[in-house]
Design a protein around this motif. Structure first.
Motif, PDB file in Angstrom:
ATOM      1  N   LEU A  71       4.137   1.071   2.069  1.00 47.09           N
ATOM      2  CA  LEU A  71       3.068   2.058   2.230  1.00 47.09           C
ATOM      3  C   LEU A  71       2.785   2.771   0.910  1.00 47.09           C
ATOM      4  N   SER A  72       3.817   3.155   0.189  1.00 45.71           N
ATOM      5  CA  SER A  72       3.588   3.849  -1.085  1.00 45.71           C
ATOM      6  C   SER A  72       2.861   2.940  -2.077  1.00 45.71           C
ATOM      7  N   ASN A  73       3.172   1.662  -2.079  1.00 50.10           N
ATOM      8  CA  ASN A  73       2.458   0.722  -2.959  1.00 50.10           C
ATOM      9  C   ASN A  73       0.984   0.625  -2.585  1.00 50.10           C
TER      10      ASN A  73
ATOM     11  N   LEU B 227       6.565  10.364  -1.647  1.00 48.54           N
ATOM     12  CA  LEU B 227       5.512   9.978  -0.705  1.00 48.54           C
ATOM     13  C   LEU B 227       4.686  11.182  -0.260  1.00 48.54           C
ATOM     14  N   THR B 228       5.322  12.338  -0.206  1.00 46.26           N
ATOM     15  CA  THR B 228       4.587  13.568   0.125  1.00 46.26           C
ATOM     16  C   THR B 228       3.533  13.858  -0.944  1.00 46.26           C
ATOM     17  N   ALA B 229       3.931  13.790  -2.201  1.00 45.23           N
ATOM     18  CA  ALA B 229       2.982  14.014  -3.299  1.00 45.23           C
ATOM     19  C   ALA B 229       1.903  12.944  -3.312  1.00 45.23           C
ATOM     20  N   LEU B 230       2.289  11.699  -3.091  1.00 49.38           N
ATOM     21  CA  LEU B 230       1.327  10.596  -3.086  1.00 49.38           C
ATOM     22  C   LEU B 230       0.323  10.748  -1.953  1.00 49.38           C
ATOM     23  N   LEU B 231       0.794  11.092  -0.767  1.00 53.01           N
ATOM     24  CA  LEU B 231      -0.110  11.262   0.372  1.00 53.01           C
ATOM     25  C   LEU B 231      -1.103  12.384   0.109  1.00 53.01           C
ATOM     26  N   ARG B 232      -0.621  13.481  -0.428  1.00 53.24           N
ATOM     27  CA  ARG B 232      -1.525  14.600  -0.744  1.00 53.24           C
ATOM     28  C   ARG B 232      -2.592  14.169  -1.751  1.00 53.24           C
ATOM     29  N   ALA B 233      -2.161  13.457  -2.786  1.00 50.20           N
ATOM     30  CA  ALA B 233      -3.100  13.034  -3.828  1.00 50.20           C
ATOM     31  C   ALA B 233      -4.125  12.042  -3.299  1.00 50.20           C
TER      32      ALA B 233
ATOM     33  N   VAL C 282      -5.764   2.681   5.406  1.00 48.56           N
ATOM     34  CA  VAL C 282      -4.459   2.088   5.065  1.00 48.56           C
ATOM     35  C   VAL C 282      -3.392   2.575   6.036  1.00 48.56           C
ATOM     36  N   ILE C 283      -3.393   3.861   6.300  1.00 48.15           N
ATOM     37  CA  ILE C 283      -2.402   4.422   7.212  1.00 48.15           C
ATOM     38  C   ILE C 283      -2.588   3.857   8.617  1.00 48.15           C
ATOM     39  N   GLY C 284      -3.835   3.667   9.014  1.00 46.94           N
ATOM     40  CA  GLY C 284      -4.111   3.039  10.298  1.00 46.94           C
ATOM     41  C   GLY C 284      -3.620   1.605  10.359  1.00 46.94           C
ATOM     42  N   ASP C 285      -3.720   0.880   9.245  1.00 49.50           N
ATOM     43  CA  ASP C 285      -3.224  -0.496   9.174  1.00 49.50           C
ATOM     44  C   ASP C 285      -1.722  -0.563   9.434  1.00 49.50           C
ATOM     45  N   PHE C 286      -1.018   0.506   9.118  1.00 54.99           N
ATOM     46  CA  PHE C 286       0.427   0.562   9.335  1.00 54.99           C
ATOM     47  C   PHE C 286       0.776   1.080  10.733  1.00 54.99           C
ATOM     48  N   GLY C 287      -0.244   1.391  11.529  1.00 56.10           N
ATOM     49  CA  GLY C 287      -0.013   1.868  12.889  1.00 56.10           C
ATOM     50  C   GLY C 287       0.442   3.315  12.968  1.00 56.10           C
ATOM     51  N   LEU C 288       0.186   4.084  11.936  1.00 55.59           N
ATOM     52  CA  LEU C 288       0.601   5.485  11.897  1.00 55.59           C
ATOM     53  C   LEU C 288      -0.559   6.372  12.363  1.00 55.59           C
TER      54      LEU C 288
END
Length: 94
Positions: A18-20, A58-64, A76-82
């Motif tokens: 996910l981070s990638n 991941l917190t910093a990455l998600l915010r950015a 992208v997050i939906g693709d992971f089922g989140l």
């Protein structure tokens, strides 16, 4: 809901991939200048140490990435089922 709380719900086995994907979205975002410099510096710190998949990274990455491109981030997050995180991101857009 805070970004850190959202990240805590992501399974650890999923965080690296996910981070990638989120980093790809961030690097391609046209609104990258919307990311506050403090967040960009924090992100760089974790990236240099290969810790973007950590909770803090991941917190910093998600915010950015939500600041730079909320639509692609949600996709992208939906693709992971989140779905819970996707919904939270969608609510931040409004």
């Amino acid at each position: 809901m805070e970004y850190r709380e959202l990240v805590k719900t992501i399974p650890r086995t999923m965080r690296e991939v996910l981070s990638n994907k989120l980093m790809d979205v961030l690097l391609e975002a046209k609104a990258g200048d919307a990311v506050p410099s403090s967040v960009a510096k924090t992100l760089l710190y974790y990236w240099q140490r290969d810790q973007l998949a950590s909770e803090a990274g991941l917190t910093a990455l998600l915010r950015a990435v939500v600041e730079a491109d909320p639509v692609r981030s949600a996709a992208v997050i939906g693709d992971f089922g989140l779905e819970e995180i996707k919904l939270a991101i969608s609510l931040k857009e409004e």
